[in-house]
Design a protein around this motif. Structure first.
Motif, mmCIF file in Angstrom:
data_model
loop_
_atom_site.group_PDB
_atom_site.id
_atom_site.type_symbol
_atom_site.label_atom_id
_atom_site.label_comp_id
_atom_site.label_asym_id
_atom_site.label_seq_id
_atom_site.Cartn_x
_atom_site.Cartn_y
_atom_site.Cartn_z
ATOM 1 N N GLU A 189 -77.068 -14.729 -48.381
ATOM 2 C CA GLU A 189 -76.568 -13.834 -47.295
ATOM 3 C C GLU A 189 -75.831 -12.576 -47.476
ATOM 4 O OE1 GLU A 189 -74.273 -16.081 -44.439
ATOM 5 O OE2 GLU A 189 -75.883 -17.759 -44.174
ATOM 6 N N GLN A 234 -78.842 -28.504 -49.547
ATOM 7 C CA GLN A 234 -78.541 -27.164 -49.371
ATOM 8 C C GLN A 234 -79.359 -26.576 -47.818
ATOM 9 O OE1 GLN A 234 -76.732 -24.662 -51.349
ATOM 10 N NE2 GLN A 234 -76.013 -26.938 -51.984
ATOM 11 N N SER A 235 -78.585 -25.604 -47.294
ATOM 12 C CA SER A 235 -78.963 -25.153 -46.150
ATOM 13 C C SER A 235 -80.128 -24.164 -46.463
ATOM 14 C CB SER A 235 -77.938 -24.301 -45.320
ATOM 15 O OG SER A 235 -77.510 -23.484 -45.992
ATOM 16 N N TYR A 236 -80.245 -23.438 -47.611
ATOM 17 C CA TYR A 236 -81.195 -22.702 -48.029
ATOM 18 C C TYR A 236 -82.280 -23.381 -48.804
ATOM 19 C CZ TYR A 236 -83.771 -18.692 -50.124
ATOM 20 O OH TYR A 236 -84.795 -17.784 -50.531
ATOM 21 N N TYR A 295 -73.683 -24.970 -48.446
ATOM 22 C CA TYR A 295 -73.809 -23.475 -48.051
ATOM 23 C C TYR A 295 -73.923 -22.427 -49.572
ATOM 24 C CZ TYR A 295 -73.431 -24.822 -43.315
ATOM 25 O OH TYR A 295 -73.506 -25.570 -42.096
ATOM 26 N N GLY A 299 -77.010 -20.567 -49.437
ATOM 27 C CA GLY A 299 -77.273 -19.825 -48.350
ATOM 28 C C GLY A 299 -76.449 -18.650 -48.270
ATOM 29 N N ASN A 345 -86.906 -13.994 -49.052
ATOM 30 C CA ASN A 345 -86.913 -15.539 -49.343
ATOM 31 C C ASN A 345 -87.053 -15.832 -50.665
ATOM 32 O OD1 ASN A 345 -86.795 -18.254 -48.120
ATOM 33 N ND2 ASN A 345 -89.107 -18.376 -48.406
#
Length: 285
Positions: free
Chosen positions: A107, A30-32, A100, A103, A4
């Protein structure tokens, strides 16, 4: 690897308050979510301060810094000095990110043993049409090499800086040269690829580059700034690479000039052009 990690998004802004909301909204969406966004106001005299501080009051992940005007490089450097993240995401205030971007880039780390830069593709946002279109330069994994950075930059190839997500360690020994007014991002890519960095690539378009009337690349002094960048780069790369780069640029410029000359000759030989040219002379009498 920290699963994280904190991402520091650095947003330099100079008198582009009309675009800033869109840029910051794209960070907020942002998804993150483990990010900080550092808005660096480079001496703006428009709505930049008010807009930025509206975001800081609503979400403490946004941080606002004001400095005297010193140019894009100095604004990015201040952002780097203030950043706390494990990774750096640059975002010019007139551009924006896909939700994304962070994110999907992070990933990729789960499947990589080493990581220094993740580069995604991008789309060009046409401000006049109000929609995203295909970019002038499409990125692919096989062209992400030192030779392409040196010899083909601006020749159907470039990497917008916000396509990258960078390990913050890369900036331990690098800062943008503040005397350069253009192409400082090109120098950054040169320095990093000289080190044979570990690059991951995402073919998906996760960044948007905005085209509009006030783009820096439309400024009339761009040629002078470009020559200044070439002088700086001369000190940073081997002599043989520099000479070859200049040879290619001269060759391509000559080919462009000859092509334009031929087009002008064709235009002048066109019957319609001769008619309107003759008509214009008559009307001037």
């Amino acid at each position: 690897m920290n699963h994280n990690p904190l991402v520091s998004v650095i947003v330099p802004c100079y008198n582009q308050g009309s675009f800033l909301n869109k840029a910051l909204q794209s960070v907020y969406d942002q998804s993150y979510e483990n990010w900080e966004c550092l808005v660096v106001d480079d001496g703006s005299n428009d709505s930049t301060s008010r807009i930025a501080q509206t975001w800081t009051s609503e979400d403490n992940r946004f941080k606002y810094f004001y400095k005297e005007n010193g140019g894009l490089a100095s604004a990015r450097n201040l952002g780097l000095d203030k950043a706390s993240g494990n990774f750096i995401q640059f975002l010019d205030s007139d551009d924006f990110l896909h939700k994304y971007k962070l994110g999907h880039s992070l990933e990729l780390l789960q499947h990589a043993n080493t990581f220094q830069v993740v580069i995604s593709n991008y789309l060009q946002y046409n401000d006049f049409a109000g929609k995203a279109v295909k970019p002038h330069f499409k990125i692919s994994r096989d062209i992400l090499t030192y030779d392409n950075i040196i010899f083909n930059w601006d020749n159907n190839f470039a990497i917008p800086i916000h396509c990258g997500l960078f390990s913050s360690d890369l900036f331990n020994e690098f800062r943008f040269p503040e005397n350069l007014k253009a192409k400082e991002d090109w120098l950054m890519w040169i320095k990093f690829f000289q080190k044979d960095i570990t690059v991951q690539f995402i073919a998906e378009a996760l960044a948007y580059y905005r085209r509009h009337d006030s783009n820096m690349t439309n400024k009339v002094n761009m040629t002078i700034d470009y020559v200044g960048a070439l002088r700086y780069i001369r000190k940073e790369i081997p002599d043989e690479d520099y000479i070859r780069m200049l040879e290619l640029k001269v060759e391509r410029s000559s080919n462009t000039i000859f092509s334009l000359r031929d087009q002008i000759k064709d235009l002048r030989s066109n019957l319609g052009w001769r008619f309107f040219n003759k008509l214009g002379k008559i009307l001037k009498r």
